[in-house]
Enzyme design. Sequence first.
Site, PDB file in Angstrom:
ATOM      1  CD1 TRP A 104      30.278  35.064  34.601  1.00 53.52           C
ATOM      2  CD2 TRP A 104      32.142  34.250  33.697  1.00 53.52           C
ATOM      3  NE1 TRP A 104      31.100  36.124  34.295  1.00 53.52           N
ATOM      4  CE2 TRP A 104      32.254  35.650  33.730  1.00 53.52           C
ATOM      5  CE3 TRP A 104      33.214  33.519  33.167  1.00 53.52           C
ATOM      6  CZ2 TRP A 104      33.375  36.347  33.269  1.00 53.52           C
ATOM      7  CZ3 TRP A 104      34.327  34.207  32.686  1.00 53.52           C
ATOM      8  CH2 TRP A 104      34.407  35.582  32.749  1.00 53.52           C
ATOM      9  CG  ASN A 221      37.424  36.324  34.485  1.00 54.76           C
ATOM     10  OD1 ASN A 221      38.002  36.217  33.399  1.00 54.76           O
ATOM     11  ND2 ASN A 221      36.797  37.444  34.840  1.00 54.76           N
ATOM     12  CD  GLU A 222      40.154  39.696  32.980  1.00 49.17           C
ATOM     13  OE1 GLU A 222      40.216  39.857  31.758  1.00 49.17           O
ATOM     14  OE2 GLU A 222      39.703  40.569  33.758  1.00 49.17           O
ATOM     15  CE1 TYR A 302      38.353  42.652  26.460  1.00 47.55           C
ATOM     16  CE2 TYR A 302      39.887  41.314  27.739  1.00 47.55           C
ATOM     17  CZ  TYR A 302      38.626  41.518  27.198  1.00 47.55           C
ATOM     18  OH  TYR A 302      37.648  40.581  27.393  1.00 47.55           O
ATOM     19  CD  GLU A 342      38.013  37.644  29.103  1.00 43.91           C
ATOM     20  OE1 GLU A 342      38.052  38.894  28.980  1.00 43.91           O
ATOM     21  OE2 GLU A 342      37.682  37.074  30.165  1.00 43.91           O
ATOM     22  CD1 TRP A 379      34.215  40.922  25.951  1.00 46.51           C
ATOM     23  CD2 TRP A 379      34.466  38.999  27.078  1.00 46.51           C
ATOM     24  NE1 TRP A 379      33.448  41.005  27.089  1.00 46.51           N
ATOM     25  CE2 TRP A 379      33.584  39.842  27.804  1.00 46.51           C
ATOM     26  CE3 TRP A 379      34.764  37.741  27.592  1.00 46.51           C
ATOM     27  CZ2 TRP A 379      33.005  39.455  29.015  1.00 46.51           C
ATOM     28  CZ3 TRP A 379      34.197  37.365  28.797  1.00 46.51           C
ATOM     29  CH2 TRP A 379      33.333  38.219  29.507  1.00 46.51           C
TER      30      TRP A 379
END
Length: 436
Positions: A104, A221-222, A302, A342, A379
């Site tokens: 970040w 981010n996302e 994920y 990720e 991640w």
Amino acid sequence: MEDLWRERKAYPLLGLMSIGVILYLNFGDKLSFPILWQPKMSFVGTNSTRFVINDDNGEQSIFYVNGWNSYWLMEESVWSTSRYKVSEMLKRGSQMGMTVCRTWAFSDGDRHDSLQFAPGFFNEKVFQGLDFVIAEARKHKIRLILSLVNNLDAFGGKAQYVKWAQEAGVNVSSSTDSFFSHPTIKRYYKDYIKAIVARKNSITGRRYSEEPAVFAWELINEPRCTSSSSAPLLQTWITEMASFIKSLDQKHLVTVGLEGFYGPKTTERSGVNPGEWAALLGSDFIQDSAIENIDFASVHAYPDSWISGADLEEKAHFLSRWVDYHIHDGESVLKKPVLFTEVGSSMHRTNDTALLKIIYDKVYESAKKKEAGAGALIWQFLVEGVESYSDQFSLVAWDHPATYKLILEQSCRLRIMFEKGEADKKVNHADLCFGS
């Protein structure tokens, strides 16, 4: 005469040393001296569906990525007493042959440790923490993907920008989708980009825009929308912000930060998503990644949380298709590299490497063909002492032998395949990859 000459030459040196000791004892970590030498690095570019590095002779070497996430680096670099944890993480990543870390470059809000505590106002101490992260990454020949804002509320995110506009008396919807459309909020974000890109590192003296240790800027981010009807707003925002960064910095790559979901207009891909819900979030892998100033596509993975009720076989089947489709779309549709930025699984921590191995093998097969599957970032990694940043997918890699071994093997086989340029044979290559 020779002894007298030596004495006279020694006096100035002793004087300078004495001044240095006095300054250190009185000011401690408040002192900052520019680093006069850093390892040589070149900027990463793209050539069709591949990342490339240009050397001093103008020759290109292909660059495939094995890397990781540690989002906490800037926060732990604010105070000198915790910077050793950041140094240790970057050193350990390098020792595993990894070359890229995503972290970040944002922290928004009125907290004491926020980087941006009000629109356009920055905490210099925190900025110096980010300076340290970049300088230390360069020291270990690690490149950084720097993410510029969060879609989620953690560390401020879109919601903080909307709140700032409301507090300023701007007539703005409470929906966080206004982050992508309201002129005042977009101006706040552009001012932030400008401050980051133009920042002169207090440690190296180099502007971030001129720093080859920065691999890429990640817009958000996302990104997700609260309403699927806001999808065009997101696409317009990506177009505008990617163009704005390029107007300030032509040397670095830009990516969106997508999770990789296919939208409702990509009906032929709807079965690849982890569920019907994924098409309703306002993002679309192909449409968003195809935007002109987006240099490479980003994807997350994920399976444990996206299809949580599935057994291992189902998760493996989903993940295999997920990776195949995105690599194919990068190669045949987007004509851009695809980086899995990720890759999260609770299995990383149990020494069951089945899911991670699927992605690693597919990236390796893509690399052998010099195709669009450009790498993967696990991640996320921790070191001892930063357990407060842990989640169900975090691990201290060297405490999990099977996972650690798989990571090292991936680093080595990619490096061995592309030994030219900065896949550097001088970096203890024999020790790292051949055990000698």
